[in-house]
Scaffold this motif. Structure first.
Motif, PDB file in Angstrom:
ATOM      1  N   MET A   1       0.826  -1.205   0.000  1.00 39.09           N
ATOM      2  CA  MET A   1       0.000   0.000   0.000  1.00 39.09           C
ATOM      3  C   MET A   1       0.867   1.265   0.000  1.00 39.09           C
ATOM      4  O   MET A   1       0.519   2.265  -0.618  1.00 39.09           O
ATOM      5  N   GLN A   2       1.995   1.204   0.682  1.00 38.30           N
ATOM      6  CA  GLN A   2       2.903   2.348   0.656  1.00 38.30           C
ATOM      7  C   GLN A   2       3.441   2.571  -0.754  1.00 38.30           C
ATOM      8  O   GLN A   2       3.578   3.715  -1.202  1.00 38.30           O
ATOM      9  N   GLN A   3       3.736   1.485  -1.452  1.00 39.22           N
ATOM     10  CA  GLN A   3       4.220   1.595  -2.817  1.00 39.22           C
ATOM     11  C   GLN A   3       3.144   2.174  -3.724  1.00 39.22           C
ATOM     12  O   GLN A   3       3.428   3.012  -4.596  1.00 39.22           O
ATOM     13  N   ALA A   4       1.895   1.743  -3.537  1.00 45.37           N
ATOM     14  CA  ALA A   4       0.788   2.277  -4.335  1.00 45.37           C
ATOM     15  C   ALA A   4       0.604   3.767  -4.075  1.00 45.37           C
ATOM     16  O   ALA A   4       0.319   4.546  -4.989  1.00 45.37           O
ATOM     17  N   LEU A   5       0.788   4.169  -2.822  1.00 46.32           N
ATOM     18  CA  LEU A   5       0.685   5.587  -2.470  1.00 46.32           C
ATOM     19  C   LEU A   5       1.793   6.387  -3.118  1.00 46.32           C
ATOM     20  O   LEU A   5       1.568   7.457  -3.683  1.00 46.32           O
ATOM     21  N   ARG A   6       3.003   5.865  -3.059  1.00 50.19           N
ATOM     22  CA  ARG A   6       4.147   6.555  -3.668  1.00 50.19           C
ATOM     23  C   ARG A   6       3.991   6.690  -5.175  1.00 50.19           C
ATOM     24  O   ARG A   6       4.382   7.692  -5.770  1.00 50.19           O
ATOM     25  N   ALA A   7       3.397   5.669  -5.788  1.00 45.90           N
ATOM     26  CA  ALA A   7       3.231   5.672  -7.245  1.00 45.90           C
ATOM     27  C   ALA A   7       2.063   6.545  -7.697  1.00 45.90           C
ATOM     28  O   ALA A   7       1.900   6.777  -8.896  1.00 45.90           O
TER      29      ALA A   7
ATOM     30  N   LEU B   1      -7.505   3.206   4.838  1.00 50.10           N
ATOM     31  CA  LEU B   1      -7.007   1.831   4.783  1.00 50.10           C
ATOM     32  C   LEU B   1      -6.026   1.543   5.916  1.00 50.10           C
ATOM     33  O   LEU B   1      -5.874   0.391   6.329  1.00 50.10           O
ATOM     34  N   ALA B   2      -5.371   2.596   6.414  1.00 49.07           N
ATOM     35  CA  ALA B   2      -4.408   2.397   7.491  1.00 49.07           C
ATOM     36  C   ALA B   2      -5.077   1.887   8.762  1.00 49.07           C
ATOM     37  O   ALA B   2      -4.406   1.329   9.636  1.00 49.07           O
ATOM     38  N   ARG B   3      -6.403   2.036   8.856  1.00 53.51           N
ATOM     39  CA  ARG B   3      -7.124   1.535  10.029  1.00 53.51           C
ATOM     40  C   ARG B   3      -7.387   0.032   9.925  1.00 53.51           C
ATOM     41  O   ARG B   3      -7.777  -0.602  10.900  1.00 53.51           O
ATOM     42  N   VAL B   4      -7.195  -0.521   8.737  1.00 52.75           N
ATOM     43  CA  VAL B   4      -7.418  -1.950   8.506  1.00 52.75           C
ATOM     44  C   VAL B   4      -6.127  -2.701   8.828  1.00 52.75           C
ATOM     45  O   VAL B   4      -5.029  -2.202   8.558  1.00 52.75           O
ATOM     46  N   PRO B   5      -6.208  -3.896   9.417  1.00 51.22           N
ATOM     47  CA  PRO B   5      -4.994  -4.685   9.657  1.00 51.22           C
ATOM     48  C   PRO B   5      -4.161  -4.814   8.387  1.00 51.22           C
ATOM     49  O   PRO B   5      -4.713  -4.985   7.288  1.00 51.22           O
ATOM     50  N   ALA B   6      -2.854  -4.721   8.514  1.00 53.19           N
ATOM     51  CA  ALA B   6      -1.959  -4.666   7.348  1.00 53.19           C
ATOM     52  C   ALA B   6      -2.184  -5.811   6.375  1.00 53.19           C
ATOM     53  O   ALA B   6      -2.164  -5.623   5.152  1.00 53.19           O
ATOM     54  N   GLU B   7      -2.418  -7.018   6.902  1.00 55.54           N
ATOM     55  CA  GLU B   7      -2.574  -8.180   6.021  1.00 55.54           C
ATOM     56  C   GLU B   7      -3.886  -8.158   5.244  1.00 55.54           C
ATOM     57  O   GLU B   7      -4.068  -8.932   4.303  1.00 55.54           O
ATOM     58  N   GLN B   8      -4.808  -7.282   5.628  1.00 61.19           N
ATOM     59  CA  GLN B   8      -6.108  -7.203   4.942  1.00 61.19           C
ATOM     60  C   GLN B   8      -6.238  -5.981   4.039  1.00 61.19           C
ATOM     61  O   GLN B   8      -7.253  -5.800   3.365  1.00 61.19           O
ATOM     62  N   GLN B   9      -5.227  -5.124   4.025  1.00 58.66           N
ATOM     63  CA  GLN B   9      -5.348  -3.850   3.323  1.00 58.66           C
ATOM     64  C   GLN B   9      -5.478  -3.997   1.811  1.00 58.66           C
ATOM     65  O   GLN B   9      -6.290  -3.316   1.180  1.00 58.66           O
ATOM     66  N   VAL B  10      -4.682  -4.878   1.219  1.00 57.49           N
ATOM     67  CA  VAL B  10      -4.742  -5.047  -0.237  1.00 57.49           C
ATOM     68  C   VAL B  10      -6.124  -5.534  -0.656  1.00 57.49           C
ATOM     69  O   VAL B  10      -6.728  -5.015  -1.608  1.00 57.49           O
ATOM     70  N   ALA B  11      -6.649  -6.519   0.044  1.00 60.09           N
ATOM     71  CA  ALA B  11      -7.986  -7.037  -0.277  1.00 60.09           C
ATOM     72  C   ALA B  11      -9.048  -5.965  -0.090  1.00 60.09           C
ATOM     73  O   ALA B  11      -9.974  -5.827  -0.912  1.00 60.09           O
ATOM     74  N   ALA B  12      -8.921  -5.177   0.983  1.00 61.94           N
ATOM     75  CA  ALA B  12      -9.896  -4.116   1.237  1.00 61.94           C
ATOM     76  C   ALA B  12      -9.831  -3.055   0.138  1.00 61.94           C
ATOM     77  O   ALA B  12     -10.870  -2.539  -0.296  1.00 61.94           O
TER      78      ALA B  12
END
Length: 328
Positions: free
Chosen positions: A179-185, A196-207
């Motif tokens: 997600m950090q890479q997607a933000l940077r891009a 999305l930062a409120r979602v557990p890290a392992e669930q962020q991509v799916a969310a």
């Protein structure tokens, strides 16, 4: 090139003596070193500073190596034999080294080395808002500044920031690497990243993918709705259709008031849906059209909150809360 400065010694180390105020002094590059605590992880392409070979438009802000090492003695090897540490202007120093400028103009302000928080804050503030300053680097820098104070609120007061802005930047560090890479891009908006930062890290991509799919479905549904509305609209020349039995007729009646003439164009119109078969005696009183957001008491936070919670989704409410917090 301007007048050169002379050398004196402090603790048996040569340091440049400030030239007279009216003179332009150049400090040899050998006496300068880039800030080892620079918040920028990469200086990027330096071609935009190629002109520094012949002209330096802005001086560099520096502190003495002695003052810097009093804060970070563990950086002695990185500072080496330099006499000044460049706090603001590390890209200018790198460009001068790359394009052959032998010396740089400086502004020496030892007050910047008063504390770790002061020096880190000065380094961060030069870069905030620049398009080439990576937003994750900015978040890391803000986190480093806050770590030097007792609390985020104290850091905000010292640096002239808001606690809401600090909270928003620090939240980005809770994003997963993807997600950090997607933000940077630029594929992920900062507003969506904070959510999305409120979602557990392992669930962020799916969310994130689920949100993208939902947004795409909403767009398609809206397009279909517009298409249906366009094809079902009655041509202006077509005769009006007969009203079905039990249909309601909209009747408008200007509200009378003691000070407003009946023909006032600004007077709101009240509408009552009337069943054609209902006796006139049973027709309810017209309901004022101003009993809506237009007549909302903006000095009543509870009324505003009730209206927003009625018409906005949870995500929209959370986003609005973050925006309001950042403006306090």
């Amino acid at each position: 090139m301007g007048k050169r400065v002379s050398l004196a010694t402090i603790d048996d180390k040569p340091v440049a003596v400030a030239a007279p105020a009216e003179a332009t002094a150049g400090i040899p590059l050998a006496l300068l070193v880039a800030n080892p605590r620079n918040p920028r992880q990469s200086l990027g392409n330096l071609d935009d500073l190629k002109s520094i070979a012949t002209r330096q438009l802005q001086p560099c802000l520096v502190v003495s190596a002695k003052g810097f090492l009093a804060l970070w003695p563990e950086d002695a090897e990185k500072v080496g034999t330099a006499q000044y540490v460049v706090v603001n202007g590390c890209r200018r120093l790198a460009a001068a080294q790359k394009f052959g400028r032998p010396e740089l103009l400086i502004v020496h302000d030892e007050s910047v080395a008063a504390s770790r928080g002061e020096l880190l804050g000065a380094a961060v503030e030069e870069n905030i808002g620049r398009q080439d300053f990576d937003i994750i680097e900015e978040a890391l820098a803000v986190e480093a500044v806050v770590a030097e104070y007792a609390s985020a609120r104290e850091a905000a007061e010292a640096r002239g920031w808001t606690t809401g802005w600090i909270s928003q930047r620090r939240a980005l560090l809770k994003l997963s690497p993807d997600m950090q890479q997607a933000l940077r891009a630029g594929d992920l908006a900062v507003r969506d990243a904070r959510r999305l930062a409120r979602v557990p890290a392992e669930q962020q991509v799916a969310a994130w993918k689920a949100e993208q799919e939902a947004a795409e479905q909403r767009k398609k549904a809206q397009a279909e709705e517009r298409k249906r509305a366009s094809t079902s609209s009655t041509p202006a020349s077509a005769p009006p259709a007969a009203a079905p039995a039990g249909a309601f007729t909209a009747v408008n009646a200007p509200e009378s008031g003691p000070s407003e003439p009946e023909s006032s164009p600004s007077s709101p119109l009240a509408f009552t849906a009337v069943n054609a078969d209902v006796p006139a005696a049973q027709v309810p009183e017209p309901r004022s059209a101003t009993a809506s957001a237009g007549s909302l008491d903006w000095a009543n936070p509870q009324a505003i909150a009730d209206l927003c919670s009625t018409h906005m989704t949870r995500n929209d409410l959370e986003t609005m809360l973050e925006i309001l917090t950042s403006r306090l």
